[in-house]
Design a protein around this motif. Structure first.
Motif, short mmCIF file in Angstrom:
data_model
loop_
_atom_site.label_atom_id
_atom_site.label_comp_id
_atom_site.label_asym_id
_atom_site.label_seq_id
_atom_site.Cartn_x
_atom_site.Cartn_y
_atom_site.Cartn_z
N MET A 365 0.79 -1.23 -0.04
CA MET A 365 0.08 -0.09 -0.11
C MET A 365 0.90 1.34 -0.22
SD MET A 365 -2.84 -1.40 2.57
CE MET A 365 -3.87 0.25 2.68
N MET A 366 2.06 0.97 0.67
CA MET A 366 2.94 2.30 0.80
C MET A 366 3.51 2.78 -0.61
SD MET A 366 4.68 1.67 4.30
CE MET A 366 5.69 3.09 4.74
N ILE A 367 3.72 1.72 -1.14
CA ILE A 367 4.48 1.74 -2.46
C ILE A 367 3.51 2.19 -3.63
CG2 ILE A 367 5.64 0.43 -4.47
CD1 ILE A 367 6.97 -1.57 -2.18
N ALA A 368 2.30 1.71 -3.65
CA ALA A 368 1.34 1.93 -4.56
C ALA A 368 0.66 3.23 -4.21
CB ALA A 368 0.18 0.90 -4.63
N PHE A 373 -2.44 5.49 2.56
CA PHE A 373 -1.17 6.21 2.04
C PHE A 373 -1.71 6.89 0.63
CE2 PHE A 373 0.24 2.50 4.31
CZ PHE A 373 1.01 3.13 5.25
N ALA A 374 -2.92 6.83 0.23
CA ALA A 374 -3.24 7.58 -0.96
C ALA A 374 -3.18 9.02 -0.81
CB ALA A 374 -4.52 7.11 -1.36
N ASN A 375 -3.32 9.79 0.24
CA ASN A 375 -3.33 11.17 0.08
C ASN A 375 -2.04 11.63 1.17
OD1 ASN A 375 -6.01 11.78 -1.35
ND2 ASN A 375 -6.54 10.22 0.43
N SER A 376 -1.14 10.85 1.04
CA SER A 376 -0.11 11.25 2.02
C SER A 376 0.56 12.57 1.93
CB SER A 376 1.17 10.15 1.96
OG SER A 376 1.41 10.04 0.57
N SER A 377 0.54 13.21 0.33
CA SER A 377 1.14 14.29 0.03
C SER A 377 0.56 15.61 0.71
CB SER A 377 1.04 14.43 -1.44
OG SER A 377 -0.07 14.48 -2.01
N ASN A 395 11.57 10.92 1.04
CA ASN A 395 12.72 10.17 0.98
C ASN A 395 12.78 8.73 0.14
OD1 ASN A 395 14.84 10.97 3.35
ND2 ASN A 395 12.74 11.38 4.20
N THR A 396 12.04 8.89 -0.94
CA THR A 396 11.67 7.85 -2.02
C THR A 396 12.64 8.14 -3.07
OG1 THR A 396 9.89 9.15 -2.54
CG2 THR A 396 9.31 7.40 -1.12
N ASN A 397 13.64 8.75 -3.15
CA ASN A 397 14.73 8.86 -4.12
C ASN A 397 15.23 7.57 -4.60
OD1 ASN A 397 14.20 11.69 -4.13
ND2 ASN A 397 15.75 12.04 -2.72
N THR A 398 15.63 6.72 -3.65
CA THR A 398 16.08 5.46 -3.90
C THR A 398 15.38 4.29 -3.51
OG1 THR A 398 17.62 5.42 -2.00
CG2 THR A 398 18.58 6.67 -4.00
N TRP A 399 15.37 3.11 -4.06
CA TRP A 399 14.84 2.09 -3.46
C TRP A 399 15.22 1.56 -1.92
CZ3 TRP A 399 10.81 -0.75 -2.53
CH2 TRP A 399 11.18 -1.91 -1.82
N LEU A 400 16.51 1.81 -1.87
CA LEU A 400 17.25 1.68 -0.35
C LEU A 400 16.67 2.41 0.66
CD1 LEU A 400 19.35 -0.16 1.17
CD2 LEU A 400 20.77 1.53 0.50
N THR A 401 16.41 3.67 0.45
CA THR A 401 15.88 4.67 1.42
C THR A 401 14.39 4.40 1.64
OG1 THR A 401 17.31 6.41 0.45
CG2 THR A 401 15.25 7.15 1.93
N GLN A 402 13.52 3.76 0.50
CA GLN A 402 12.07 3.64 0.56
C GLN A 402 12.03 2.27 1.34
OE1 GLN A 402 10.18 2.82 -3.15
NE2 GLN A 402 8.32 3.06 -2.51
N LYS A 403 12.96 1.41 1.13
CA LYS A 403 12.78 0.22 1.83
C LYS A 403 13.29 0.24 3.26
CE LYS A 403 15.09 -4.58 2.02
NZ LYS A 403 16.19 -5.27 1.49
N SER A 404 14.27 1.16 3.57
CA SER A 404 14.47 1.41 4.88
C SER A 404 13.23 1.97 5.86
CB SER A 404 15.51 2.24 5.07
OG SER A 404 15.83 2.66 6.46
N PHE A 405 12.61 2.85 5.16
CA PHE A 405 11.36 3.64 5.66
C PHE A 405 10.19 2.64 5.86
CE2 PHE A 405 7.17 5.43 5.31
CZ PHE A 405 7.23 6.47 6.33
N ILE A 406 10.06 1.79 4.97
CA ILE A 406 8.80 0.80 5.22
C ILE A 406 9.19 -0.30 6.26
CG2 ILE A 406 7.70 -1.23 3.96
CD1 ILE A 406 8.31 -0.01 1.34
N ILE A 407 10.43 -0.66 6.67
CA ILE A 407 10.85 -1.47 7.63
C ILE A 407 10.49 -0.78 8.78
CG2 ILE A 407 12.60 -2.59 8.74
CD1 ILE A 407 13.91 -3.46 5.98
#
Length: 460
Positions: A365-368, A373-377, A395-407
């Protein structure tokens, strides 16, 4: 008000009270109180619970008007049979009907109690009935216990039976199961809150005999009583509770829900926008909700104490860090006796396979950018001390950053089992009313979602 009542005028001499419409509802089970037992007619008189508020209002207004000196002009100086009047019973004014007049004595019926008594004409004062008080039908229904025959003494109910029925009627209210009408009375079966059948009790005490084999107790599996009780529970009790819900509030820490469900509940209850509240996360999503401020840590809600009758919360509590203080704030804004409807996951712990599955769903849901998370902006409410939607957007510039945030985000989620949720709510002052799970075997409910209804203790 006195003038408005008096201006309605006196009823005509041919006026007759309407029969209570409940007399003919022989396919429903409803709640009622036994107001009187007539040993001579072998009858009991029942007042439907749904009309008790009408009864209270009627007697209060009767007493208000006929106790005032303005009603002195309505005193009846010549008593005649067959006419509707107003008189006192136990120092309270009631509508009456003069059945018989024998010069010095007369027989009157208190139509809303369905009590008949003989009185001395010179000791009772009658007043004319005004049209203002004539609109309601008679509020007591003449009934007889179905399928039994009393053991009589000179055609009258025995004194022992009369006393037994009088004692039993004090334990009301009762579920009334109508069977049919006969000779102007409704034949009924009565059940108390423990589902004991009155009819069976009278027979069991040797005060009556079963008329035929159709009378069976609920405990031995009456085929029609249980569906009737279910019908009453679905209609009468629920409808009466719904009438108490005047203000509702949906609690959400983020955009887990857009307020559509609560707005729909408000519409069903006939509530205006001014009485449907939601957190300011809905400010750009739902125009049917009045938005109130919830601070970032969910510890205060901008509503007065005891303001709300119903709180809803859909898959929100597992996101709350400070659950105890949050529940304390919800208790503050909810009136004693108010309700909380919750939808949550029934998940054992953070290390369970189910929890991993739910974390995976959150990640997708976060990725999509769907669901919460639909209106997070447009929503920058802090979710917890370690993670926020603003962080996610920036902080979604890179997948690594995005993955870290999700975890980091999924680690902040607090899953609990259904029983653990119940313990939390009960510790805050609620008591459990009902739980509804999706699907008996769980095959169509992989997220283990359930609904639960709680009521705030009235002493809170």
């Amino acid at each position: 008000m006195l003038q408005n009542i008096g201006s309605s005028g006196v009823v005509s001499v041919d006026f007759r009270y309407e029969e209570n419409p409940f007399l003919f509802t022989n396919d429903e089970t409803w709640l009622g109180y036994v107001s009187n037992v007539d040993r001579y007619k072998h009858a009991i008189y029942i007042q439907p619970d749904c009309m008790m508020s009408c009864m209270d209002t009627l007697t209060q207004e009767l007493d208000f008007y006929y106790s005032d000196p303005v009603s002195e002009k309505l005193i009846v100086h010549k008593v005649a049979a067959g006419l509707p009047r107003v008189s006192k019973y136990e120092e309270v004014y009631h509508r009456v009907y003069i059945k018989e007049n024998h010069f010095l004595k007369c027989v009157i019926t208190y139509v809303d109690l369905d009590m008949t008594e003989e009185v001395q004409v010179n000791k009772v004062q009658f007043k004319y009935l005004l049209k203002y008080f004539a609109a309601l039908p008679a509020l007591a229904i003449p009934c007889r216990l179905a399928d039994i025959e009393y053991k009589l003494n000179n055609h009258e109910m025995t004194l022992e039976t009369y006393k037994e029925l009088n004692d039993l009627r004090q334990t009301g209210p009762f579920y009334i199961e109508p069977c049919k009408t006969s000779n102007g009375a409704l034949l009924v079966k009565l059940y108390d809150v423990d589902e004991s059948c009155f009819n069976d009790i009278i027979v069991g005490k040797g005060l009556a005999e079963v008329e035929d084999c159709s009378l069976t107790s609920k405990s031995t599996g009456s085929s029609d009583a249980k569906p009737s009780l279910n019908k009453w529970e679905d209609n009468s009790r629920i409808n009466r509770h719904l009438q108490d819900l005047k203000v509702i509030f949906e609690f959400s820490s983020n955009c887990c829900d857009d307020g559509t469900i609560t707005a729909g509940i408000g519409d069903y209850l006939g509530l205006s926008k001014e009485n449907i509240f939601g957190g300011d996360v809905y400010e750009e999503q739902n125009e049917q909700i009045t938005h109130v401020k919830i601070n970032e840590k969910q510890s205060t809600i901008d509503l007065p104490s005891d303001r709300v009758d119903l709180i809803t919360s859909f898959v929100t509590f597992h996101h709350i860090d400070q659950l105890e203080s949050t529940l304390s704030e919800l208790v503050r804004i909810l009136r004693p006796g108010g309700y909380l409807i919750v939808r949550e996951h029934d998940c054992k712990n953070e290390h369970a396979l189910r929890a991993k599955y739910l974390n995976f769903i959150h990640a997708i849901m976060m990725i999509a950018k769907v669901g919460e998370f639909a209106n997070s902006s447009s929503n920058h409410n802090t979710k917890n001390e370690n993670a926020s939607h603003e962080d996610y957007e920036n902080n979604t510039n890179t997948w690594l950053t995005q993955k870290s945030f999700i975890i980091e985000y999924t680690r902040s989620i607090h899953y609990r089992t259904c029983a653990e949720w119940q313990q939390q709510f009960e510790s805050a002052g609620f008591h459990h009313c009902a739980t509804l799970s999706y699907g008996a075997d769980g095959s169509n409910n992989p997220q283990k979602l359930f609904y639960a209804v709680y009521q705030l203790d009235k002493t809170s």
